[in-house]
Design a protein around this motif. Structure first.
Motif, PDB file in Angstrom:
ATOM      1  N   HIS A   5       2.012   1.119 -14.890  1.00  0.00           N
ATOM      2  CA  HIS A   5       0.944   1.231 -14.307  1.00  0.00           C
ATOM      3  C   HIS A   5       0.638   0.230 -13.484  1.00  0.00           C
ATOM      4  N   GLN A   6       1.716  -0.398 -12.912  1.00  0.00           N
ATOM      5  CA  GLN A   6       1.459  -1.497 -11.868  1.00  0.00           C
ATOM      6  C   GLN A   6       2.246  -0.744 -10.658  1.00  0.00           C
ATOM      7  N   HIS A   7       1.497  -0.932  -9.341  1.00  0.00           N
ATOM      8  CA  HIS A   7       1.916  -0.543  -8.291  1.00  0.00           C
ATOM      9  C   HIS A   7       3.104  -1.405  -7.631  1.00  0.00           C
ATOM     10  N   VAL A   8       3.807  -0.992  -7.177  1.00  0.00           N
ATOM     11  CA  VAL A   8       5.124  -1.741  -6.654  1.00  0.00           C
ATOM     12  C   VAL A   8       4.737  -2.241  -5.344  1.00  0.00           C
ATOM     13  N   SER A  30       4.039  11.321  -3.596  1.00  0.00           N
ATOM     14  CA  SER A  30       5.430  10.776  -4.374  1.00  0.00           C
ATOM     15  C   SER A  30       5.153   9.469  -3.935  1.00  0.00           C
ATOM     16  N   ALA A  31       4.585   8.637  -3.093  1.00  0.00           N
ATOM     17  CA  ALA A  31       4.495   7.513  -2.878  1.00  0.00           C
ATOM     18  C   ALA A  31       3.388   6.973  -3.311  1.00  0.00           C
ATOM     19  N   LEU A  32       2.631   7.482  -4.081  1.00  0.00           N
ATOM     20  CA  LEU A  32       1.312   6.496  -4.782  1.00  0.00           C
ATOM     21  C   LEU A  32       1.933   5.579  -5.907  1.00  0.00           C
ATOM     22  N   GLY A  33       3.177   5.379  -6.214  1.00  0.00           N
ATOM     23  CA  GLY A  33       3.445   4.203  -7.189  1.00  0.00           C
ATOM     24  C   GLY A  33       3.400   2.871  -6.119  1.00  0.00           C
ATOM     25  N   PHE A  34       3.398   3.113  -5.173  1.00  0.00           N
ATOM     26  CA  PHE A  34       3.496   1.738  -4.240  1.00  0.00           C
ATOM     27  C   PHE A  34       2.028   1.370  -3.928  1.00  0.00           C
ATOM     28  N   ALA A  35       2.020   0.114  -3.595  1.00  0.00           N
ATOM     29  CA  ALA A  35       0.586  -0.579  -3.542  1.00  0.00           C
ATOM     30  C   ALA A  35      -0.195  -0.226  -2.403  1.00  0.00           C
ATOM     31  N   GLU A  36       0.607   0.081  -1.224  1.00  0.00           N
ATOM     32  CA  GLU A  36      -0.132   0.401  -0.069  1.00  0.00           C
ATOM     33  C   GLU A  36       0.618   1.463   0.819  1.00  0.00           C
ATOM     34  N   ILE A  37      -0.111   2.630   1.308  1.00  0.00           N
ATOM     35  CA  ILE A  37       0.436   3.594   1.912  1.00  0.00           C
ATOM     36  C   ILE A  37      -0.500   3.483   3.295  1.00  0.00           C
ATOM     37  N   ILE A  38       0.251   3.374   4.418  1.00  0.00           N
ATOM     38  CA  ILE A  38      -0.353   3.420   5.705  1.00  0.00           C
ATOM     39  C   ILE A  38       0.144   4.731   6.412  1.00  0.00           C
ATOM     40  N   VAL A  39      -0.666   5.627   6.780  1.00  0.00           N
ATOM     41  CA  VAL A  39      -0.285   6.650   7.579  1.00  0.00           C
ATOM     42  C   VAL A  39      -0.797   6.427   8.850  1.00  0.00           C
ATOM     43  N   CYS A  40       0.235   6.568   9.853  1.00  0.00           N
ATOM     44  CA  CYS A  40       0.149   6.173  11.383  1.00  0.00           C
ATOM     45  C   CYS A  40       0.149   7.624  11.849  1.00  0.00           C
ATOM     46  N   ASP A  41      -1.282   8.004  12.277  1.00  0.00           N
ATOM     47  CA  ASP A  41      -1.434   9.611  12.750  1.00  0.00           C
ATOM     48  C   ASP A  41      -1.532   9.765  14.145  1.00  0.00           C
ATOM     49  N   GLY A  42      -0.889  10.655  14.766  1.00  0.00           N
ATOM     50  CA  GLY A  42      -1.092  10.824  16.209  1.00  0.00           C
ATOM     51  C   GLY A  42      -2.249  11.823  16.829  1.00  0.00           C
ATOM     52  N   GLU A  85       2.629  -4.335  11.624  1.00  0.00           N
ATOM     53  CA  GLU A  85       1.515  -5.188  12.071  1.00  0.00           C
ATOM     54  C   GLU A  85       0.121  -5.019  10.896  1.00  0.00           C
ATOM     55  N   SER A  86       0.076  -3.649  10.718  1.00  0.00           N
ATOM     56  CA  SER A  86      -0.910  -3.230   9.742  1.00  0.00           C
ATOM     57  C   SER A  86      -0.703  -3.518   8.293  1.00  0.00           C
ATOM     58  N   ALA A  87       0.780  -3.793   7.794  1.00  0.00           N
ATOM     59  CA  ALA A  87       1.154  -3.926   6.563  1.00  0.00           C
ATOM     60  C   ALA A  87       0.597  -5.063   5.739  1.00  0.00           C
ATOM     61  N   SER A  88       0.123  -5.015   4.427  1.00  0.00           N
ATOM     62  CA  SER A  88      -0.430  -6.121   3.651  1.00  0.00           C
ATOM     63  C   SER A  88       0.687  -6.809   2.835  1.00  0.00           C
ATOM     64  N   PHE A  89       1.859  -6.023   2.874  1.00  0.00           N
ATOM     65  CA  PHE A  89       2.873  -6.711   1.975  1.00  0.00           C
ATOM     66  C   PHE A  89       4.045  -7.211   3.111  1.00  0.00           C
ATOM     67  N   ASP A  90       4.998  -8.066   2.389  1.00  0.00           N
ATOM     68  CA  ASP A  90       6.207  -8.476   3.133  1.00  0.00           C
ATOM     69  C   ASP A  90       7.235  -7.345   3.089  1.00  0.00           C
ATOM     70  N   TRP A  91       7.264  -6.631   2.187  1.00  0.00           N
ATOM     71  CA  TRP A  91       8.236  -5.411   2.061  1.00  0.00           C
ATOM     72  C   TRP A  91       7.617  -4.230   2.738  1.00  0.00           C
ATOM     73  N   VAL A  92       8.201  -3.561   3.686  1.00  0.00           N
ATOM     74  CA  VAL A  92       7.840  -2.225   4.187  1.00  0.00           C
ATOM     75  C   VAL A  92       8.839  -1.415   4.197  1.00  0.00           C
ATOM     76  N   PHE A  93       8.492  -0.001   3.993  1.00  0.00           N
ATOM     77  CA  PHE A  93       9.513   1.053   3.584  1.00  0.00           C
ATOM     78  C   PHE A  93       8.799   2.188   4.272  1.00  0.00           C
ATOM     79  N   PHE A  94       9.556   2.521   5.293  1.00  0.00           N
ATOM     80  CA  PHE A  94       9.230   4.112   5.991  1.00  0.00           C
ATOM     81  C   PHE A  94       9.884   5.367   5.420  1.00  0.00           C
ATOM     82  N   ALA A 101       9.509  10.316  -2.022  1.00  0.00           N
ATOM     83  CA  ALA A 101       9.730   9.188  -3.018  1.00  0.00           C
ATOM     84  C   ALA A 101      10.214   9.343  -4.285  1.00  0.00           C
ATOM     85  N   THR A 102      11.537   9.760  -4.619  1.00  0.00           N
ATOM     86  CA  THR A 102      11.800  10.092  -5.914  1.00  0.00           C
ATOM     87  C   THR A 102      11.462   8.921  -7.137  1.00  0.00           C
TER      88      THR A 102
END
Length: 118
Positions: A5-8, A30-42, A85-94, A101-102
């Motif tokens: 139940h802990q977000h990565v 699939s990415a809901l297990g991570f603490a933050e998802i940033i959608v950068c939309d066009g 620049e918008s990320a709240s965490f030091d680790w960022v995964f694209f 995200a399996t």
């Protein structure tokens, strides 16, 4: 110790523009297990932005200087920098808008971020 139940503590960045709703929904879920998802939309008008917000994602706009007059991305590095620049965490995964995200990937990211080298 169970991490079920802990977000990565990682920010996931996803670039979108008029993505197929079914496809991008699977990606976002699939990415809901991570603490933050940033959608950068066009500038999607197909429901991508609303879906992302409904799933708790942070939605930011691709900067106009990075897209052409038809809305096509012309500077991926620029929009990736916007996510960083918008990320709240030091680790960022694209994650691409049509990738998943399996569970194995999420757990491997959890292990790496936690410093667990076993």
């Amino acid at each position: 110790m169970s991490h079920v139940h802990q977000h990565v503590p990682v920010t996931v960045g996803i670039l979108t523009y008029q993505s197929s709703i079914a496809t991008v929904e699977a990606t976002l879920r699939s990415a809901l297990g991570f603490a933050e998802i940033i959608v950068c939309d066009g500038g999607s008008t197909d429901g991508t932005r609303d879906l992302a917000l409904a799933l708790g994602c942070k939605v930011i706009d691709q900067s106009p200087e990075f897209i052409d007059s038809r809305g096509r991305l012309i500077n991926e590095a620029g929009v990736n920098e916007q996510v960083l620049e918008s990320a709240s965490f030091d680790w960022v995964f694209f994650l691409d808008h049509d990738e998943l995200a399996t569970a194995e990937l999420v757990e491997e990211m959890r292990r790496v971020v936690s410093g667990d080298t076993t």
